[in-house]
Design an enzyme around this catalytic site. Sequence first.
Site, PDB file in Angstrom:
ATOM      1  N   GLU A 283       0.741  -1.131  -0.159  1.00  0.00           N
ATOM      2  CA  GLU A 283       0.012  -0.159   0.107  1.00  0.00           C
ATOM      3  C   GLU A 283       0.904   1.300   0.018  1.00  0.00           C
ATOM      4  O   GLU A 283       1.642   1.403   1.060  1.00  0.00           O
ATOM      5  CB  GLU A 283      -0.900   0.077   1.435  1.00  0.00           C
ATOM      6  CG  GLU A 283      -1.862  -1.291   1.453  1.00  0.00           C
ATOM      7  CD  GLU A 283      -2.650  -1.312   0.453  1.00  0.00           C
ATOM      8  OE1 GLU A 283      -3.147  -0.331  -0.382  1.00  0.00           O
ATOM      9  OE2 GLU A 283      -3.383  -2.534   0.219  1.00  0.00           O
ATOM     10  N   CYS A 317      -2.309   9.180   4.269  1.00  0.00           N
ATOM     11  CA  CYS A 317      -2.103   8.983   2.718  1.00  0.00           C
ATOM     12  C   CYS A 317      -3.330   9.158   1.799  1.00  0.00           C
ATOM     13  O   CYS A 317      -3.215   9.511   0.824  1.00  0.00           O
ATOM     14  CB  CYS A 317      -1.669   7.233   2.643  1.00  0.00           C
ATOM     15  SG  CYS A 317      -2.908   6.451   3.399  1.00  0.00           S
TER      16      CYS A 317
END
Length: 519
Positions: A283, A317
Amino acid sequence: MGLPPFANEPVLELRRASERTKLRDALDALAQPLRVPVWIGAERRDGDELVSTDPGDPERVVALAARATEDEAAHAVAGAKQGFARWAQLPVGERAAALLRAAAWLRERRFELAALALRECAKSWPDADADVCEAIDFLEFYARGAVELDAGCELEQPPGERNELFHVPRGVCAVIAPWNFPLAIPTGMAAAALATGNSVVLKPAEQAPGCALRVVEALRAGGVPADAVALLPGEGEAGAALAGNPDVATIGFTGSGAVGLELLRTAAEVVPGARQLKRVVAEMGGKNCVIVDADADLDEAVPAIVESAFGYAGQKCSAAARVLVDASIHDLLVERLAGAVDGLQIGPADDFATDVPPLIEAAARDRVRRYADLAASEGVLAGDPREVPDRGWYCPPKLATDLPAASDVLHDEIFGPLLAVEAVRDVDEACDRVDALPVALTGGLFSRNPRTIKRVIARSPVGNLYVNRAITGAMVGRQPFGGNRLSGTGTKAGGLEYLLHFVQPRVVTENTVRHGLVV
Ligand SMILES: NC(=O)c1ccc[n+]([C@@H]2O[C@H](COP(=O)([O-])OP(=O)(O)OC[C@H]3O[C@@H](n4cnc5c(N)ncnc54)[C@H](O)[C@@H]3O)[C@@H](O)[C@H]2O)c1
């Protein structure tokens, strides 16, 4: 197992004075500095090579951690390989029960843990509390998910043949975590691996070893055997040594694109001694865009964009980095955003009134300053200069406008409180710009037209698209989270299918037409 259905852990009601008092008391009571060992099985090696400090007061040492050597990385993998043999054999119900007890351990200490995430990573109180809740959610969710996965799935069963598909764990999983969700992300990756029967070596971010220690303590206190979960504090070298070890079957990584791509390259090389292909669950970063159509309700859009771009100082993020707004309302939106940004309070994370806490470290502050200077030279930086506290890695929130299309400010992941606003002809041009990016993590749309919403959903490449709301704050079980394109390997943390990345399927077919019976 007869478990009640999964439900997200409720966040604290921070308007209540009683909750605030408990958090403050927990902060005052934090043992400082915390000692974080290399912790392999029962062996603990203390050290002080890594110094984790309070981003709001860098003189304050939050944790002193040992820095794992290459030999220790190898030793941890060897230990986890032995631990795997036993942990994988346990019935899934017993593994799930251990994770649920780990969740209970975290729940009992939620005030202390939120205080630690605040101190070590400058999470504001609501963000620190949400981080604890998300860690608990991952344990609860994957424990149930592993039980469900273990039940198998239906295959065709013609007469005379029995077919069975089941999933087996892959082996040792290297969990390499970032600092920005210092409890939730390491817990989530480790919980998924452990629930499905893998053993784990956790390499936390060098900025957050203290939080990682608590994660491993929770897992062990819950009943995960010491040889099934090891703690390997260190920097990139420790992560690289771990990832390259031939006995690591899976790399669970969350972090920057540069490191994620390096890990994918490492995994692609089959080294002597390797007995299976390494799998990487990665990720990574993004450049998250919010599209604002001409008909958008700005009373809704402005606070949601501000929250998305400047919450945790833009270090999520999922944070908004670019706003693509219909040219007809560009000036109005910029004016309103600039007003909202000017009203944000910059301050220490432990002040309940703070909107924008300090950045994680000096290098992050310097990086954001460089991009702000670039934005000022290539375009316009809206808003008046702001005073920030002189100690700590503070960086004022900024809006950048009128940037050239090729500006790095529009393409690089800045990971700080700098939001670019661009005028577009219409929603289709905005979609073209989003589509031109190589990354595709989160995105947003503000529109009141159902046809526009449908069109943008169809055109959007991002892993998580949010319509008429903030683009941060994905919740386990509700918004499985993860990016597409160069933002990730397309796995979805907090969703059931995430677990499939930590197992391999096996199918057994038996001819059941008996030719006599041997008993
Ligand atoms: N997509 C997501 O779900 C998600 C979530 C959180 C953070 N992120 C991303 O993470 C980044 C911020 O986190 P960060 O600064 O900790 O990222 P980072 O890539 O610098 O570090 C992440 C981890 O990798 C380790 N590492 C560094 N070099 C390594 C190497 N060569 N080999 C193996 N491991 C190595 C670090 O020590 C740390 O533990 C941002 O890009 C952000 O977008 C993504």
